[in-house]
Design a protein around this motif. Structure first.
Motif, PDB file in Angstrom:
ATOM      1  N   LYS A  53       0.841  -1.190   0.000  1.00  0.00           N
ATOM      2  CA  LYS A  53       0.000   0.000   0.000  1.00  0.00           C
ATOM      3  C   LYS A  53       0.878   1.243   0.000  1.00  0.00           C
ATOM      4  CE  LYS A  53      -3.941  -2.152   2.088  1.00  0.00           C
ATOM      5  NZ  LYS A  53      -4.473  -2.582   3.364  1.00  0.00           N
ATOM      6  N   LEU A  54       0.793   1.979  -1.081  1.00  0.00           N
ATOM      7  CA  LEU A  54       1.587   3.200  -1.195  1.00  0.00           C
ATOM      8  C   LEU A  54       0.651   4.388  -1.341  1.00  0.00           C
ATOM      9  CD1 LEU A  54       4.286   2.132  -3.790  1.00  0.00           C
ATOM     10  CD2 LEU A  54       4.543   2.291  -1.351  1.00  0.00           C
ATOM     11  N   THR A  55       1.062   5.511  -0.813  1.00  0.00           N
ATOM     12  CA  THR A  55       0.304   6.730  -1.090  1.00  0.00           C
ATOM     13  C   THR A  55       0.644   7.171  -2.508  1.00  0.00           C
ATOM     14  OG1 THR A  55       2.077   8.087  -0.255  1.00  0.00           O
ATOM     15  CG2 THR A  55       0.341   7.526   1.306  1.00  0.00           C
ATOM     16  N   ASN A  56      -0.145   8.092  -3.042  1.00  0.00           N
ATOM     17  CA  ASN A  56       0.089   8.550  -4.408  1.00  0.00           C
ATOM     18  C   ASN A  56       1.497   9.108  -4.580  1.00  0.00           C
ATOM     19  OD1 ASN A  56      -2.485   7.827  -4.803  1.00  0.00           O
ATOM     20  ND2 ASN A  56      -3.332   9.896  -4.906  1.00  0.00           N
ATOM     21  N   GLU A  57       1.959   9.866  -3.562  1.00  0.00           N
ATOM     22  CA  GLU A  57       3.291  10.461  -3.650  1.00  0.00           C
ATOM     23  C   GLU A  57       4.350   9.365  -3.774  1.00  0.00           C
ATOM     24  OE1 GLU A  57       0.936  11.042  -1.311  1.00  0.00           O
ATOM     25  OE2 GLU A  57       1.571  12.671  -0.001  1.00  0.00           O
ATOM     26  N   ASP A  58       4.218   8.361  -2.891  1.00  0.00           N
ATOM     27  CA  ASP A  58       5.233   7.305  -2.888  1.00  0.00           C
ATOM     28  C   ASP A  58       5.138   6.449  -4.139  1.00  0.00           C
ATOM     29  OD1 ASP A  58       6.704   7.928  -0.746  1.00  0.00           O
ATOM     30  OD2 ASP A  58       5.716   6.584   0.669  1.00  0.00           O
ATOM     31  N   LEU A  59       3.937   6.309  -4.677  1.00  0.00           N
ATOM     32  CA  LEU A  59       3.787   5.537  -5.909  1.00  0.00           C
ATOM     33  C   LEU A  59       4.547   6.210  -7.050  1.00  0.00           C
ATOM     34  CD1 LEU A  59       2.437   3.108  -7.259  1.00  0.00           C
ATOM     35  CD2 LEU A  59       0.556   4.600  -7.877  1.00  0.00           C
ATOM     36  N   VAL A  60       4.417   7.519  -7.129  1.00  0.00           N
ATOM     37  CA  VAL A  60       5.121   8.252  -8.177  1.00  0.00           C
ATOM     38  C   VAL A  60       6.628   8.192  -7.946  1.00  0.00           C
ATOM     39  CG1 VAL A  60       5.473  10.546  -9.159  1.00  0.00           C
ATOM     40  CG2 VAL A  60       3.183   9.730  -8.739  1.00  0.00           C
ATOM     41  N   ARG A  61       7.033   8.311  -6.674  1.00  0.00           N
ATOM     42  CA  ARG A  61       8.466   8.214  -6.353  1.00  0.00           C
ATOM     43  C   ARG A  61       9.002   6.839  -6.738  1.00  0.00           C
ATOM     44  NH1 ARG A  61      10.606  11.811  -2.699  1.00  0.00           N
ATOM     45  NH2 ARG A  61      11.694  10.327  -1.386  1.00  0.00           N
ATOM     46  N   HIS A  62       8.196   5.829  -6.486  1.00  0.00           N
ATOM     47  CA  HIS A  62       8.582   4.467  -6.852  1.00  0.00           C
ATOM     48  C   HIS A  62       8.707   4.339  -8.380  1.00  0.00           C
ATOM     49  CE1 HIS A  62       8.472   0.108  -7.166  1.00  0.00           C
ATOM     50  NE2 HIS A  62       7.490   0.247  -8.028  1.00  0.00           N
ATOM     51  N   GLN A  63       7.761   4.947  -9.094  1.00  0.00           N
ATOM     52  CA  GLN A  63       7.814   4.906 -10.561  1.00  0.00           C
ATOM     53  C   GLN A  63       9.088   5.570 -11.078  1.00  0.00           C
ATOM     54  OE1 GLN A  63       4.187   6.874 -11.547  1.00  0.00           O
ATOM     55  NE2 GLN A  63       2.936   5.037 -11.419  1.00  0.00           N
ATOM     56  N   VAL A  64       9.474   6.670 -10.424  1.00  0.00           N
ATOM     57  CA  VAL A  64      10.684   7.382 -10.846  1.00  0.00           C
ATOM     58  C   VAL A  64      11.900   6.464 -10.727  1.00  0.00           C
ATOM     59  CG1 VAL A  64      12.260   9.227 -10.191  1.00  0.00           C
ATOM     60  CG2 VAL A  64       9.843   9.702 -10.418  1.00  0.00           C
ATOM     61  N   LEU A 118       6.710  15.031  -2.598  1.00  0.00           N
ATOM     62  CA  LEU A 118       7.017  14.275  -3.798  1.00  0.00           C
ATOM     63  C   LEU A 118       8.517  14.282  -4.078  1.00  0.00           C
ATOM     64  CD1 LEU A 118       5.282  12.800  -5.878  1.00  0.00           C
ATOM     65  CD2 LEU A 118       5.397  14.825  -7.298  1.00  0.00           C
ATOM     66  N   TYR A 123       1.282   5.175   8.476  1.00  0.00           N
ATOM     67  CA  TYR A 123       1.954   5.015   7.181  1.00  0.00           C
ATOM     68  C   TYR A 123       3.468   5.168   7.288  1.00  0.00           C
ATOM     69  CZ  TYR A 123       3.060   5.384   2.301  1.00  0.00           C
ATOM     70  OH  TYR A 123       3.595   5.158   1.070  1.00  0.00           O
ATOM     71  N   PHE A 158      15.733   7.608  -4.201  1.00  0.00           N
ATOM     72  CA  PHE A 158      14.971   8.521  -5.074  1.00  0.00           C
ATOM     73  C   PHE A 158      15.795   9.676  -5.654  1.00  0.00           C
ATOM     74  CE2 PHE A 158      12.473  12.348  -5.732  1.00  0.00           C
ATOM     75  CZ  PHE A 158      11.576  11.910  -6.689  1.00  0.00           C
TER      76      PHE A 158
END
Lengths: 169, 401
Positions: free
Chosen positions: A76-87, B72, B94, B104
């Motif tokens: 379970k990732l928050t939207n911010e972390d999901l994008v960071r993960h994608q990066v 972010l 969380y 990152f």
């Protein structure tokens, strides 16, 4: 006899499978035309499954577990972390891609150089194709380790000396 | 021989700026505490790179909320918890995945460096385009440039966040990268498939036009005092009250290779494919609405009543289906005018028996966008007829009278 059994079972508050199993068994036996004189509660009259006992146990355990628990845990990732993960994922993929490109380029160059060298041997050297033949010789046998070689062991082999050895083997 | 070369690992490392640190951190696995401390100290994102420069780039590529942007780019503050979670308990519980915050910045800097290279290529191509005279080569270069601009921005976390999680109606679709995201994810990923399924299932193809591959998203909305003001789903059955006033349209031009030109003119048509004709024992096409010479300045543009009334050559006639006639299909077509503006006096058409195919060929109109809704008779049709001064409707029976 039959009605008695059913009455008895329904009055006892048994589990569903226990309640149904003997009843259905006796009904099926009645349908077949034979009513068993001795009835044992909970006894299987027919083995239903061809599965092994172990497998059957696992299937049984899984069947009582809820579907949600059988699934692997979701990260379970928050939207911010999901994008960071994608990066991070994209960066890693791009790095690998760049490396692959460099490697492929190098291999292509090497292959082309080899090909031109062989062309030179074929047409450039006037030796009747001796060097080219030597360079492009293809080994017929697939045995790369000679028979004389043996893995060192602590004890001598069962067949100590191969008297019938010939080099062509 | 080739395989032996590959095995010998004699290939030198790829020289990519910023890559060594990234590689060693990811591959090196567990490092000593000192080393990891030094790496965390050194690994911060480069905030002077291309992704932080907004003098040449649009402000829409930036996340406006400073807290969200900070999360972010610099990670979630464990003391405060993530901004996007609303409940206090969820915020407290969380934790970010292990190692993400460390790796990152390296990934960000690496991608930013590649983006910088892409932008330098863009400036190179721009100078080539300026010097080029051949139109065919020019369009090729333009295509390449557009792709480079998309590639430079699509991995930017701010852009990726906005494209994925913000309201698509608020996206600045004039930015190529947002157009790319919207096109692949929203349009081709869902809306277009739904549209094509509906127009094929309702036989709009080939009843209205032979076929279409929409490169433009045409959205239709009816604004009412009482109705739900949302863009219709293709194929919706709408009440006569909802459709009693002309709709408004929104156009998303999603052809990345060919930029939208303000000089391009479009025609909008609303036609009814199912107007019963007892003489021919068939159905006629009627023209319910016709607007010509519409132009778009930018994407996501809403065509309001004012803009539409300027080019109106056929006033809006609301759907007034006859009682007991089958559900009527009302098709909205967006057509590109191949030969510039249309002259009103040259337009030759009959609204009651509209020859759609001939109208398109005569005026050189190419369909680029399509949408469809359905209407059937309801109790309010009579009122709508009175509103527009239309004659009384017919009533059909099982056996014709």
């Amino acid at each position: 006899m039959l009605t008695n059994t059913i009455k008895l079972q329904s009055g006892l508050g048994l589990s569903l499978s226990q309640r149904i199993m003997p009843a259905s068994a006796s009904i099926s036996s009645m349908m077949a035309g034979t009513i068993s004189s001795q009835f044992t509660r909970g006894k299987r009259t027919k083995s239903k499954s061809t599965m092994s006992q172990g497998t059957q146990r696992v299937v049984g355990q899984l069947s009582v577990m809820s579907a949600a628990r059988k699934q692997p845990l979701r990260l379970k990732l928050t939207n911010e972390d999901l994008v960071r993960h994608q990066v991070v994922h994209n960066a890693w993929a791009m790095l690998q891609k760049q490396k692959r490109q460099v490697r492929e380029e190098k291999l292509t160059k090497q292959f082309e150089a080899m090909q031109s060298a062989m062309e030179d041997l074929k047409h450039g050297v006037e030796d009747g194709g001796v060097l080219f033949g030597f360079g492009s010789k293809f080994e017929k046998t697939k045995k790369r380790v000679s028979l004389e070689l043996r893995v060192p062991t602590e004890y001598p082999p069962n067949q100590v000396w191969n008297h019938k050895y010939s080099k062509s083997d | 021989m080739i395989t032996s070369v590959a095995k010998s690992r004699s290939i030198p490392n790829v020289v990519i700026p910023g890559s060594r640190a990234f590689f060693s951190t990811v591959v090196g696995g567990v490092r000593s505490q000192e080393a990891s401390q030094s790496s965390t100290a050194s690994s911060t994102i480069n905030e002077e790179g291309v992704w932080s420069q907004f003098d040449k780039r649009s402000e829409s590529l930036k996340i406006k909320n400073p807290i969200l942007r900070n999360e972010l780019l610099h990670g979630i503050d464990p003391a405060k918890g993530p901004l996007t979670l609303k409940k206090g308990l969820s915020k407290m519980k969380y934790t970010s995945p292990t190692g993400l915050d460390e790796v990152f910045p390296l990934a960000y800097n690496f991608l930013q460096e590649t983006a910088k290279e892409k932008y330098s290529q863009v400036t190179e191509i721009e100078s080539q385009i300026a010097a080029e005279t051949d139109e065919a080569v020019k369009t090729q270069l333009l295509k390449k440039k557009n792709q480079l601009i998309i590639d430079a921005e699509k991995f930017n976390p701010e852009v990726a966040y906005k494209a994925q999680f913000s309201n698509p109606e608020n996206l600045n679709l004039d930015e190529l990268v947002y157009q790319y995201y919207y096109k692949t994810k929203n349009f081709e990923g869902f809306n277009k498939m739904l549209l094509m399924q509906r127009i094929e299932q309702l036989h709009v193809l080939p009843d209205a036009i032979p076929t279409i591959n929409p490169s433009v998203e045409l959205k239709v909305k009816f604004i009412n005092e009482s109705g739900v003001n949302k863009y219709i789903t293709p194929g919706d059955i709408l009440s006569s009250r909802a459709t009693s006033k002309p709709p408004i349209f929104q156009v998303n031009y999603l052809n990345i290779d060919e930029a939208l030109k303000p000089s391009d003119k479009f025609t909008l048509l609303v036609v009814n494919l199912d107007h019963p004709n007892t003489k021919t024992n068939s159905y006629d096409i009627t023209l319910n609405y016709g607007v010509k010479d519409v132009s778009f300045q930018h994407n996501n543009q809403v065509l309001s009543f004012d803009e539409l009334s300027q080019g109106e050559f056929a006033e809006y006639l609301p759907p007034v289906p006859e009682k007991n006639s089958p559900t009527s299909r009302f098709v909205t077509l967006l057509l590109k005018q191949e030969e510039g503006p249309l002259a009103t006096e040259k337009l030759n058409f009959n609204r009651k028996d509209f020859a759609l195919a001939d109208f398109l060929t005569e005026n050189k109109l190419v369909p680029v966008g399509i949408n469809v809704w359905r209407s059937k008779w309801d109790g309010n049709v009579k009122n709508v007829r009175e509103m527009y001064g239309l004659p009384n409707g017919r009533v059909f029976h099982r056996v014709r009278r």
